[in-house]
Design an enzyme around this catalytic site. Structure first.
Site, PDB file in Angstrom:
ATOM      1  N   GLY A  41      41.665  43.786  85.679  1.00 15.26           N
ATOM      2  CA  GLY A  41      40.238  43.937  85.952  1.00 15.26           C
ATOM      3  C   GLY A  41      39.628  45.037  85.106  1.00 15.26           C
ATOM      4  CB  SER A  47      38.940  51.605  86.425  1.00 13.49           C
ATOM      5  OG  SER A  47      38.878  50.269  85.968  1.00 13.49           O
ATOM      6  CG  ASP A  66      38.552  41.265  82.796  1.00 16.10           C
ATOM      7  OD1 ASP A  66      38.101  40.111  82.770  1.00 16.10           O
ATOM      8  OD2 ASP A  66      38.110  42.146  83.550  1.00 16.10           O
ATOM      9  N   GLY A  70      34.299  37.475  83.979  1.00 18.17           N
ATOM     10  CA  GLY A  70      33.789  37.891  85.284  1.00 18.17           C
ATOM     11  C   GLY A  70      34.467  37.159  86.422  1.00 18.17           C
ATOM     12  CB  SER A 119      45.508  38.513  85.933  1.00 15.23           C
ATOM     13  OG  SER A 119      46.480  39.099  86.724  1.00 15.23           O
ATOM     14  CG  ASP A 136      39.164  47.001  90.477  1.00 15.54           C
ATOM     15  OD1 ASP A 136      38.732  46.455  91.522  1.00 15.54           O
ATOM     16  OD2 ASP A 136      38.477  47.766  89.771  1.00 15.54           O
ATOM     17  CG  HIS A 139      37.743  42.016  94.842  1.00 15.85           C
ATOM     18  ND1 HIS A 139      38.618  42.208  93.797  1.00 15.85           N
ATOM     19  CD2 HIS A 139      37.133  43.208  95.029  1.00 15.85           C
ATOM     20  CE1 HIS A 139      38.533  43.464  93.378  1.00 15.85           C
ATOM     21  NE2 HIS A 139      37.631  44.092  94.109  1.00 15.85           N
ATOM     22  CG  HIS A 164      38.870  49.756  93.492  1.00 12.19           C
ATOM     23  ND1 HIS A 164      37.684  49.355  92.909  1.00 12.19           N
ATOM     24  CD2 HIS A 164      38.608  50.950  94.100  1.00 12.19           C
ATOM     25  CE1 HIS A 164      36.767  50.273  93.131  1.00 12.19           C
ATOM     26  NE2 HIS A 164      37.292  51.244  93.850  1.00 12.19           N
ATOM     27  CG  ASP A 165      36.872  47.053  95.299  1.00  9.22           C
ATOM     28  OD1 ASP A 165      35.979  47.898  95.434  1.00  9.22           O
ATOM     29  OD2 ASP A 165      37.205  46.587  94.185  1.00  9.22           O
TER      30      ASP A 165
HETATM   31  N1  SAH Z   1      37.917  47.975  87.061  1.00 11.79           N
HETATM   32  C1  SAH Z   1      36.525  47.654  86.736  1.00 11.79           C
HETATM   33  C2  SAH Z   1      35.935  46.555  87.620  1.00 11.79           C
HETATM   34  C3  SAH Z   1      36.676  45.239  87.569  1.00 11.79           C
HETATM   35  S1  SAH Z   1      35.659  43.878  88.106  1.00 11.79           S
HETATM   36  C4  SAH Z   1      35.664  48.920  86.770  1.00 11.79           C
HETATM   37  O1  SAH Z   1      36.182  50.042  86.804  1.00 11.79           O
HETATM   38  O2  SAH Z   1      34.438  48.814  86.725  1.00 11.79           O
HETATM   39  C5  SAH Z   1      36.835  42.590  88.183  1.00 11.79           C
HETATM   40  C6  SAH Z   1      37.241  42.003  86.833  1.00 11.79           C
HETATM   41  O3  SAH Z   1      38.344  41.128  87.084  1.00 11.79           O
HETATM   42  C7  SAH Z   1      36.175  41.170  86.126  1.00 11.79           C
HETATM   43  O4  SAH Z   1      35.872  41.732  84.880  1.00 11.79           O
HETATM   44  C8  SAH Z   1      36.824  39.768  85.981  1.00 11.79           C
HETATM   45  O5  SAH Z   1      36.572  39.141  84.734  1.00 11.79           O
HETATM   46  C9  SAH Z   1      38.301  40.074  86.125  1.00 11.79           C
HETATM   47  N2  SAH Z   1      39.097  38.943  86.603  1.00 11.79           N
HETATM   48  C10 SAH Z   1      38.897  38.199  87.716  1.00 11.79           C
HETATM   49  N3  SAH Z   1      39.843  37.245  87.817  1.00 11.79           N
HETATM   50  C11 SAH Z   1      40.664  37.387  86.742  1.00 11.79           C
HETATM   51  C12 SAH Z   1      41.828  36.702  86.271  1.00 11.79           C
HETATM   52  N4  SAH Z   1      42.354  35.672  86.951  1.00 11.79           N
HETATM   53  N5  SAH Z   1      42.407  37.104  85.125  1.00 11.79           N
HETATM   54  C13 SAH Z   1      41.894  38.146  84.430  1.00 11.79           C
HETATM   55  N6  SAH Z   1      40.805  38.848  84.825  1.00 11.79           N
HETATM   56  C14 SAH Z   1      40.195  38.474  85.962  1.00 11.79           C
HETATM   57 MG    MG Z   2      36.931  47.332  92.255  1.00 12.37          MG
END
Ligand code: SAH
Ligand code: MG
Length: 203
Positions: A41, A47, A66, A70, A119, A136, A139, A164-165
């Site tokens: 993420g 982060s 990532d 999104g 991921s 992260d 979700h 996180h979260d």
């Molecule tokens: N850590 C970041 C926030 C992450 S938001 C900060 O500090 O602001 C969550 C991210 O997870 C998004 O950018 C989204 O593209 C990514 N994401 C969601 N599912 C995913 C997957 N299956 N593989 C890779 N990235 C993923």
């Molecule tokens: Mg988060």
């Protein structure tokens, strides 16, 4: 934390309050002896600055995974949608350019490596034991569980797993990260610290 990098992290676009970011940084400093750091993420790299600063201080590396399209909750119509991050040519969210600007302006290009892809797919082909895995990404329950199942086996002995979260109370936020955190504890990870919604566990 280096005050210049802290300021870069505070200024970056993203979802990481100061106290939680500093706790993440501290976990990265502790964990780096066990192996390189990895984040799921990246988004715009907020982060990644906290963890990248820890990697820099410990002569280690951060890999940040990532697909940059999104999560469900970042798409148009959701509260966490940011119009500035839409690629005008495709109409799709693309956070990779924003990430590159963030990390370059923080001067962390040499310690933060972007891994652009899905991921669980990357996890299937990843063999290096990791000092710290920070979850992260998406979700939704199936997505968060897939990240845990894919990456938890890669946490090295004495390494850290960070979520996180994590909200115990449904009134505060979605329950998927909490459910997955409970699963990690049941699997034998030991809770080490909690700062806001950020929870650090130890292998
Ligand atoms: N850590 C970041 C926030 C992450 S938001 C900060 O500090 O602001 C969550 C991210 O997870 C998004 O950018 C989204 O593209 C990514 N994401 C969601 N599912 C995913 C997957 N299956 N593989 C890779 N990235 C993923
Ligand atoms: Mg988060």
């Amino acid at each position: 934390m280096d005050p210049v990098l802290f300021q870069h992290a505070r200024d970056a676009i993203g979802f990481m309050p100061d106290d939680e970011g500093l706790a993440l940084h501290a976990a990265g400093l502790e964990a780096a002896a066990a192996g390189p750091l990895l984040e799921i993420g990246t988004y715009c790299g907020k982060s990644a600055i906290y963890l990248g600063a820890a990697a820099r201080a410990r002569d280690s590396m951060l890999f940040t995974v990532d697909h940059h399209r999104g999560s469900e909750e970042n798409q148009a119509g959701w509260v966490w949608h940011d119009e500035r991050l839409v690629d005008p040519d495709t109409g799709l969210l693309d956070t990779l350019p924003c990430f590159r600007r963030t990390i370059a302006s923080a001067g962390l290009d040499d310690v933060v490596v972007a891994v652009v892809g899905d991921s669980p797919t990357v996890a299937r082909h990843w063999a290096t034991p990791l000092g710290l895995v920070f979850i992260d990404g998406g979700h939704a329950l199936d997505v968060a569980l897939g990240d845990y199942q894919g990456w938890a086996p890669r946490v090295a002995a004495r390494g850290r797993l960070v979520f996180h979260d994590v909200f115990e109370d449904p009134a505060e936020g979605g329950q998927a990260p909490f459910k997955v955190w409970e699963r990690a504890v049941a699997d034998g990870f030991t809770p080490e610290s909690t700062t806001g919604s950020l929870r650090v566990l130890r292998r």
